[in-house]
Design a protein around this motif. Structure first.
Motif, mmCIF file in Angstrom:
data_model
loop_
_atom_site.group_PDB
_atom_site.id
_atom_site.type_symbol
_atom_site.label_atom_id
_atom_site.label_comp_id
_atom_site.label_asym_id
_atom_site.label_seq_id
_atom_site.Cartn_x
_atom_site.Cartn_y
_atom_site.Cartn_z
ATOM 1 N N SER A 2 18.585 14.225 -0.172
ATOM 2 C CA SER A 2 19.686 14.512 0.752
ATOM 3 C C SER A 2 20.312 15.872 0.458
ATOM 4 O O SER A 2 20.566 16.657 1.386
ATOM 5 N N GLU A 3 20.565 16.155 -0.818
ATOM 6 C CA GLU A 3 21.182 17.427 -1.192
ATOM 7 C C GLU A 3 20.303 18.623 -0.856
ATOM 8 O O GLU A 3 20.798 19.677 -0.466
ATOM 9 N N ILE A 4 19.001 18.464 -0.992
ATOM 10 C CA ILE A 4 18.058 19.542 -0.692
ATOM 11 C C ILE A 4 17.753 19.579 0.812
ATOM 12 O O ILE A 4 17.166 20.516 1.306
ATOM 13 N N GLU A 5 18.186 18.546 1.518
ATOM 14 C CA GLU A 5 17.953 18.396 2.961
ATOM 15 C C GLU A 5 16.473 18.286 3.294
ATOM 16 O O GLU A 5 15.963 18.924 4.213
ATOM 17 N N VAL A 6 15.781 17.444 2.525
ATOM 18 C CA VAL A 6 14.380 17.148 2.791
ATOM 19 C C VAL A 6 14.318 16.359 4.093
ATOM 20 O O VAL A 6 15.028 15.363 4.257
ATOM 21 N N LYS A 7 13.500 16.806 5.016
ATOM 22 C CA LYS A 7 13.432 16.193 6.342
ATOM 23 C C LYS A 7 12.427 15.050 6.435
ATOM 24 O O LYS A 7 12.317 14.407 7.454
ATOM 25 N N HIS A 8 11.680 14.815 5.383
ATOM 26 C CA HIS A 8 10.653 13.785 5.411
ATOM 27 C C HIS A 8 11.263 12.415 5.154
ATOM 28 O O HIS A 8 12.257 12.288 4.442
ATOM 29 N N THR A 9 10.674 11.378 5.711
ATOM 30 C CA THR A 9 11.151 10.013 5.536
ATOM 31 C C THR A 9 10.733 9.512 4.156
ATOM 32 O O THR A 9 9.564 9.589 3.794
ATOM 33 N N LEU A 10 11.696 9.027 3.395
ATOM 34 C CA LEU A 10 11.426 8.516 2.054
ATOM 35 C C LEU A 10 11.471 6.993 2.072
ATOM 36 O O LEU A 10 12.505 6.392 2.348
ATOM 37 N N PHE A 11 10.327 6.384 1.795
ATOM 38 C CA PHE A 11 10.233 4.937 1.621
ATOM 39 C C PHE A 11 10.203 4.670 0.126
ATOM 40 O O PHE A 11 9.768 5.514 -0.652
ATOM 41 N N SER A 12 10.632 3.481 -0.280
ATOM 42 C CA SER A 12 10.538 3.146 -1.697
ATOM 43 C C SER A 12 9.968 1.744 -1.873
ATOM 44 O O SER A 12 10.182 0.855 -1.050
ATOM 45 N N ALA A 13 9.217 1.599 -2.955
ATOM 46 C CA ALA A 13 8.640 0.321 -3.344
ATOM 47 C C ALA A 13 9.006 0.084 -4.800
ATOM 48 O O ALA A 13 8.984 1.019 -5.609
ATOM 49 N N ALA A 14 9.340 -1.144 -5.135
ATOM 50 C CA ALA A 14 9.780 -1.464 -6.491
ATOM 51 C C ALA A 14 8.628 -1.538 -7.489
ATOM 52 O O ALA A 14 8.846 -1.406 -8.686
ATOM 53 N N ASN A 15 7.404 -1.739 -6.998
ATOM 54 C CA ASN A 15 6.256 -1.850 -7.900
ATOM 55 C C ASN A 15 4.967 -1.539 -7.140
ATOM 56 O O ASN A 15 4.988 -1.328 -5.924
ATOM 57 N N GLU A 16 3.869 -1.536 -7.863
ATOM 58 C CA GLU A 16 2.578 -1.195 -7.270
ATOM 59 C C GLU A 16 2.128 -2.206 -6.220
ATOM 60 O O GLU A 16 1.525 -1.824 -5.207
ATOM 61 N N ASN A 17 2.414 -3.485 -6.423
ATOM 62 C CA ASN A 17 2.036 -4.496 -5.432
ATOM 63 C C ASN A 17 2.771 -4.277 -4.109
ATOM 64 O O ASN A 17 2.174 -4.353 -3.032
ATOM 65 N N GLU A 18 4.065 -4.013 -4.197
ATOM 66 C CA GLU A 18 4.848 -3.737 -2.996
ATOM 67 C C GLU A 18 4.361 -2.451 -2.321
ATOM 68 O O GLU A 18 4.243 -2.382 -1.102
ATOM 69 N N ALA A 19 4.048 -1.447 -3.124
ATOM 70 C CA ALA A 19 3.538 -0.184 -2.575
ATOM 71 C C ALA A 19 2.205 -0.406 -1.870
ATOM 72 O O ALA A 19 1.983 0.128 -0.778
ATOM 73 N N TRP A 20 1.320 -1.199 -2.473
ATOM 74 C CA TRP A 20 0.017 -1.456 -1.853
ATOM 75 C C TRP A 20 0.195 -2.168 -0.517
ATOM 76 O O TRP A 20 -0.488 -1.863 0.458
ATOM 77 N N SER A 21 1.137 -3.088 -0.458
ATOM 78 C CA SER A 21 1.426 -3.789 0.798
ATOM 79 C C SER A 21 1.894 -2.805 1.870
ATOM 80 O O SER A 21 1.587 -2.959 3.053
ATOM 81 N N MET A 22 2.620 -1.769 1.455
ATOM 82 C CA MET A 22 3.106 -0.758 2.390
ATOM 83 C C MET A 22 1.994 0.210 2.809
ATOM 84 O O MET A 22 2.073 0.831 3.863
ATOM 85 N N LEU A 23 0.970 0.329 1.981
ATOM 86 C CA LEU A 23 -0.133 1.235 2.284
ATOM 87 C C LEU A 23 -1.276 0.553 3.028
ATOM 88 O O LEU A 23 -1.906 1.163 3.893
ATOM 89 N N ASP A 24 -1.551 -0.705 2.680
ATOM 90 C CA ASP A 24 -2.726 -1.368 3.256
ATOM 91 C C ASP A 24 -2.556 -2.874 3.379
ATOM 92 O O ASP A 24 -3.510 -3.620 3.282
ATOM 93 N N GLY A 25 -1.344 -3.320 3.587
ATOM 94 C CA GLY A 25 -1.116 -4.755 3.632
ATOM 95 C C GLY A 25 -0.172 -5.154 4.734
ATOM 96 O O GLY A 25 -0.042 -4.490 5.758
ATOM 97 N N SER A 26 0.551 -6.223 4.500
ATOM 98 C CA SER A 26 1.403 -6.826 5.515
ATOM 99 C C SER A 26 2.624 -5.990 5.878
ATOM 100 O O SER A 26 3.200 -6.169 6.951
ATOM 101 N N GLU A 27 3.043 -5.088 5.021
ATOM 102 C CA GLU A 27 4.214 -4.227 5.279
ATOM 103 C C GLU A 27 3.797 -2.783 5.539
ATOM 104 O O GLU A 27 4.525 -1.844 5.221
#
Length: 140
Positions: free
Chosen positions: A24-49
């Protein structure tokens, strides 16, 4: 680069908030998603989310989860649709245990730093400049 999405993988809420604040301070215009762990991240990359479009960049601290971080990076590099994602490892860990393995998986950078705004803001600023000048394929 346009408005690409970025996936941050870290289970520490304070770190996620610090990185969001820096974006926010640097005013990055890209959308930042977050995942708490690798399983959640994998779901966001190639799974149900699944995030659409697939993030172009992943920021992760692979030293937080024993070997799961390296396994996650290996899965990304072996996946046809995900292998071109740029991965940056940022860590406050002083161990080099996973450094060589991560570099062998063609990460874009391995950065040792503390997660404080005085060190994080310059890092995010450089990454933002980098993301804005590189070109990505419109294909997967």
């Amino acid at each position: 680069m346009g408005n690409a999405s970025i996936l941050l993988v870290d289970n520490r809420k304070a770190i996620v908030e610090c990185i969001r604040k820096s974006f926010s301070e640097i005013e990055v215009k890209h959308t930042l998603f977050s995942a708490a762990n690798e399983n959640e991240a994998w779901s966001m990359l190639d799974g149900s989310e699944k995030i659409t479009p697939i993030p172009k960049i992943i920021i992760i601290d692979i030293n937080r989860t024993k070997n799961k971080g390296i396994q996650f990076l290996t899965a990304i590099r072996n996946h046809t649709d995900l292998k071109s994602i740029l991965v940056f490892v940022i860590t406050d860990s002083k161990t080099d245990k996973n450094k060589v393995a991560a570099l062998n998986l063609n990460i874009a950078g391995y950065i040792h730093m503390s997660f404080e705004s005085q060190t994080l803001n310059p890092f995010v600023s450089v990454l933002n400049d980098y993301w804005n000048i590189i070109e990505f394929s419109s294909q997967k």
